[in-house]
Write a protein that holds these residues in place. Structure first.
Motif, PDB file in Angstrom:
ATOM      1  N   SER A  23       0.850  -1.179   0.000  1.00  0.00           N
ATOM      2  CA  SER A  23       0.000   0.000   0.000  1.00  0.00           C
ATOM      3  C   SER A  23       0.887   1.230   0.000  1.00  0.00           C
ATOM      4  O   SER A  23       1.569   1.511   0.985  1.00  0.00           O
ATOM      5  CB  SER A  23      -0.922  -0.005   1.222  1.00  0.00           C
ATOM      6  N   ALA A  24       0.885   1.961  -1.128  1.00  0.00           N
ATOM      7  CA  ALA A  24       1.767   3.116  -1.288  1.00  0.00           C
ATOM      8  C   ALA A  24       0.961   4.333  -1.715  1.00  0.00           C
ATOM      9  O   ALA A  24      -0.143   4.208  -2.275  1.00  0.00           O
ATOM     10  CB  ALA A  24       2.849   2.820  -2.325  1.00  0.00           C
ATOM     11  N   THR A  25       1.524   5.509  -1.461  1.00  0.00           N
ATOM     12  CA  THR A  25       0.871   6.755  -1.838  1.00  0.00           C
ATOM     13  C   THR A  25       0.926   6.971  -3.347  1.00  0.00           C
ATOM     14  O   THR A  25       0.017   7.552  -3.938  1.00  0.00           O
ATOM     15  CB  THR A  25       1.538   7.943  -1.121  1.00  0.00           C
ATOM     16  N   THR A  26       1.989   6.476  -3.988  1.00  0.00           N
ATOM     17  CA  THR A  26       2.164   6.642  -5.431  1.00  0.00           C
ATOM     18  C   THR A  26       2.501   5.305  -6.068  1.00  0.00           C
ATOM     19  O   THR A  26       3.016   4.390  -5.409  1.00  0.00           O
ATOM     20  CB  THR A  26       3.296   7.635  -5.749  1.00  0.00           C
ATOM     21  N   ASP A  27       2.246   5.193  -7.364  1.00  0.00           N
ATOM     22  CA  ASP A  27       2.633   3.988  -8.096  1.00  0.00           C
ATOM     23  C   ASP A  27       4.150   3.838  -8.099  1.00  0.00           C
ATOM     24  O   ASP A  27       4.667   2.706  -8.054  1.00  0.00           O
ATOM     25  CB  ASP A  27       2.111   4.054  -9.532  1.00  0.00           C
ATOM     26  N   HIS A  28       4.856   4.949  -8.177  1.00  0.00           N
ATOM     27  CA  HIS A  28       6.321   4.935  -8.131  1.00  0.00           C
ATOM     28  C   HIS A  28       6.796   4.158  -6.899  1.00  0.00           C
ATOM     29  O   HIS A  28       7.619   3.237  -6.993  1.00  0.00           O
ATOM     30  CB  HIS A  28       6.837   6.378  -8.111  1.00  0.00           C
TER      31      HIS A  28
END
Length: 819
Positions: free
Chosen positions: A64-69
């Motif tokens: 679970s991340a804030t950005t796809d990067h």
């Protein structure tokens, strides 16, 4: 006291046993440190915000991340945590650099792999990807390297083979996709084997054994240009490819298969589509598939990843789902090149001599262990030569008078397959998914699709050549431009079905187009039994009005009722038996329900009989003559491969056959198929009595072997790292397990499902998935082999979109950016 009463035993314990125990304990303690950190906080350069990695009870990571990067960075880090040796080993295989860690024995394989030129093909492909794809590759590689740079204790394989990991490069992920293309062949062996077969028995008889799948297509007419290719060169290349398949589980062949199907919500309990898939590859430990959920700001996808590549190859996102089967595409041609007698680095093009492209390479070779007792092995200078048709694959065995070049789609300068798969991961409807497929090149596959809007579809994806002349079955003259490829079929010309009237789509490596289709897509296909069985079961549900559930699809993935048995068994039961042992065997087969099972005597009887009858049917025609003994010996890999359609035809006395196959060439009498059937039955009963004794169950002689690729030929390490369980299926049922027989190991399964998924597109998402071994490659991990029994027993893991609930979460790892 012990020293006085047992002085020799005491000294043995003190000086031998105790040191061994101490060394083993120390080794265990050291390698235990290599297990990945799965909880707590790790600070990493390259992240822009905190990433939460929740591992569920089966060690499946949910990123679970804030950005796809950051999500793809985290995937790279986790792949390195759990599969760094597998990634390193497969990269070395694709690069032709195994000799650096495995020594001189690996040199022929390095030369063979370098002849394929996968590395320059990957480098070329990188130049044509868009910036979005390149950024994903870069951040994923940064994640892999973040773990490597921490200086963690490495997996045991690195220490045993005395090597260290090298940084992961973005191009390495593309290289892994090139290797997957090689895995999904069939490659040049299909052409060389058929060519040798034609030379030995003639085109008509060769077509009985390996039929022309496109015989009704005028563009696919078989032709004969004489014996263009050197038979010894072809035989040696087949031998190299057999080694690649056997030892490194690559190279592709008809043993590789898959099932995938989808049913409209009209026929399901949830009123939403259901999709099932189970890709089959050559067996290895660990499975090539690693389960993961990747969530960023745009992406939220779950399914089977391939360690080394930042993609979900099969699975679902919030809107769409997909499964994949091998198309067995004919996307490769072999060209016989005519070289200049005065300059072997020149080849003919329409009567003119043209210089080859030549790349000088060096292959470094590790000295034998222990290094201090052995002389260093000098490096080998190696040339990779190319003509207009492609690299000279025959250079793998040395320069020959009539070299063979390969034209193969994955070697094209432009290949946007990674971009296409990335588009599938992001697709949010049928239109965007179909758009992602348009530039897809290799490996050519069938894709089964379903979405939340109740669409189902089947697409043939990949680039297939249209030839000026020839049908792709045999080597052609490279000097003649009439045999060049004209173009590729467009995506719209390829077969596809969207929301068909019957309400389902199915593929199990069977032909994906009708007989009147005007183009050549494949020259080999899997017999239709699996696809027909899946269709029969689905149609039974539809006809009965019973709605289909997730569990119904799971049960169907494990279905071992064999339509091939059902088709052939009546002919065996009608054999004119001659004694009590024959009658007893026939009675067991009469009572059989056609279900292949490990605890079934009838299954063992049938499988062993098939082996013997198949061998009797074909082998006597392929023994070679006094003039061509070596050529005949070269195709002795043909008889062991089961040919069920040929067996069916001979019992039915099909007028399409060009040979009386049951009559043995080297006897004075005329044998009938009944005669051969009884000879095979005698051989079967003798073999079962000799091998098994009291019980004659299939699982007593059939095993599923999951070899660790680095240690399969080292008995002690093989027993520690590899895994073996009882076999319980056959090649032609849905629960496919393709076995091969050898005197050394008996009936060993070499190809089976490596991953299973059943996807429910309803809001409840009662989906499941599992790989065939476990999530980790670390021997000491609880998740090294914990999937093997559940996989066999069809116990899928929950396929979640997003992190599991607190009660289901086992461990939570926070990846924090360095401040």
């Amino acid at each position: 006291m012990l020293m006085r009463s047992h002085p020799i035993l005491s000294r043995f314990i003190i000086w031998i046993v105790l040191p061994i125990i101490i060394v083993l304990c120390a080794g265990y303690a050291f390698l235990y440190q290599s297990l990945p950190q799965k909880a707590g906080t790790i600070h990493l350069k390259g992240l822009s915000a905190t990433v939460k990695v929740t591992r569920d009870e089966h060690s499946i990571p949910h990123i679970s991340a804030t950005t796809d990067h950051d999500a793809f960075f985290a995937l790279g880090y986790i792949h390195a945590q759990e599969r760094l040796w597998q990634m390193t080993h497969k990269r070395r295989l694709a690069e032709g650099r195994l000799s650096e860690v495995m020594g001189i024995d690996a040199l022929p394989m390095d030369q063979y792999m370098r002849a394929y030129t996968l590395v320059p093909a990957a480098q070329s492909a990188m130049k044509h990807l868009d910036e979005t794809a390149l950024e994903v590759l870069r951040v994923y590689a940064a994640g892999v390297n973040a773990w490597i740079s921490e200086g963690n204790t490495l997996p045991a394989e690195f220490y045993i083979l005395d090597t260290e990991p090298e940084p992961w490069k973005p191009v390495d992920s593309i290289l892994m996709m090139k290797l997957m293309s090689l895995n999904l062949g069939p490659n040049h062996s299909a052409e060389t084997e058929f060519d040798l077969l034609v030379k030995e028995v003639g085109l008509a008889k060769a077509n009985d054994i390996i039929p022309n799948e496109n015989k009704n297509n005028p563009a696919a007419t078989d032709y004969y240009e004489g014996e263009l290719a050197d038979s010894e060169v072809e035989a040696r290349l087949i031998g190299l490819n057999d080694r690649l398949q056997d030892e490194f589980k690559s190279g592709g062949e008809i043993a590789v298969g898959s099932n995938a199907w989808a049913v409209s919500g009209k026929y399901t309990e949830s009123n939403f589509p259901l999709l099932a898939g189970d890709p089959h590859l050559l067996t290895e430990m660990p499975s090539v598939w690693y389960l993961a959920n990747i969530k960023g700001d745009r992406i939220n996808v779950t399914g089977a990843t391939f360690a080394g590549v930042p993609l979900v190859f099969m699975g679902r996102n919030e809107s769409v789902s997909w499964g994949v089967t091998n198309m067995f595409p004919d996307a490769l041609d072999l060209y016989v090149e005519r070289t200049n007698p005065l300059n072997p680095n020149q080849y003919e093009v329409d009567g003119e001599w043209v210089d080859m492209e030549i790349e000088e390479q060096t292959i470094h070779i590790k000295s034998a262990s222990p290094a201090f007792l052995n002389k260093p092995v000098p490096s080998v200078q190696w040339q990779v030569r190319r003509t207009r048709n492609g690299p000279l694959i025959s250079d793998a065995i040395g320069q020959v008078d009539s070299p063979l070049a390969i034209r193969w789609t994955p070697l094209d300068e432009v290949d946007k397959s990674f971009e296409s798969f990335l588009g599938m991961n992001y697709a949010d409807n049928l239109e965007s998914f179909e758009s992602a497929l348009r530039e897809y090149k290799a490996p050519a596959v069938n894709i089964i699709y379903a979405d939340v809007e109740n669409n189902i579809a089947q697409f043939a994806a990949g680039k297939i050549p249209v030839r000026k002349k020839g049908n792709g079955r045999r080597p052609v003259p490279g000097w003649n431009s009439n045999y060049q490829w004209e173009r590729y079929l467009s995506f719209d010309e390829m077969p596809h079905k969207i929301n068909p009237e019957e309400g389902y789509v199915i593929n199990a490596n069977n032909k994906n187009h009708p007989d009147d289709y005007p183009h050549i897509i494949l020259n080999l296909e899997s017999p239709p039994y699996r696809a027909d069985r899946i269709e029969d079961v689905v149609q039974e549900f539809i006809a009965s009005g019973k709605k289909i559930s997730v569990q119904d699809f799971i049960d169907l993935q494990g279905d071992s009722e064999s339509l091939q048995v059902k088709e052939l068994l009546p002919h065996i039961l009608s054999l004119p038996v001659k004694n009590a042992k024959h009658k007893a065997a026939i009675e067991k087969l009469k009572a059989w329900d056609h279900v292949i099972a490990g605890d079934s005597e009838a299954s063992a009887l049938y499988q062993v009989w098939m082996k013997h009858f198949n061998q009797l049917l074909i082998s006597d025609d392929l023994k070679g003559s006094a003039l061509h003994e070596r050529r005949g010996n070269a195709i002795q890999t043909v008889p062991p491969r089961l040919r069920p359609l040929l067996i069916k035809q001979v019992f039915l006395k099909s007028p399409d056959l060009n040979n009386d196959w049951c009559d043995q060439v080297n006897t004075d009498v005329h044998e009938t198929c009944d005669d051969l059937g009884l000879i095979a039955l005698d051989a079967t009963l003798e073999e079962l009595d000799r091998l098994i004794g009291m019980t004659h169950d299939w699982e007593d002689i059939n095993e599923l072997y999951l070899p660790h690729l680095a240690f399969r030929d080292i008995p002690l390490l093989d027993s520690i790292f590899s895994r073996t369980i009882e076999g319980n299926s056959d090649r032609f049922s849905v629960n496919r397990a393709d076995w091969r027989y050898s005197e050394a190991v008996g009936y060993r399964v070499i190809s089976t499902a490596g991953y299973r998924q059943v996807i429910d597109l309803s809001p409840e998402n009662n989906s499941g998935y599992i790989n065939s071994s476990g999530q980790s490659e670390h021997l000491l991990s609880d998740h090294y082999d914990d999937n093997i029994t559940p996989f066999k027993d069809l116990q899928l893991r929950p396929l979640r979109l997003g992190a599991p609930s607190r009660s289901q979460a086992e461990l939570i790892l926070h990846l924090e950016p360095v401040k």
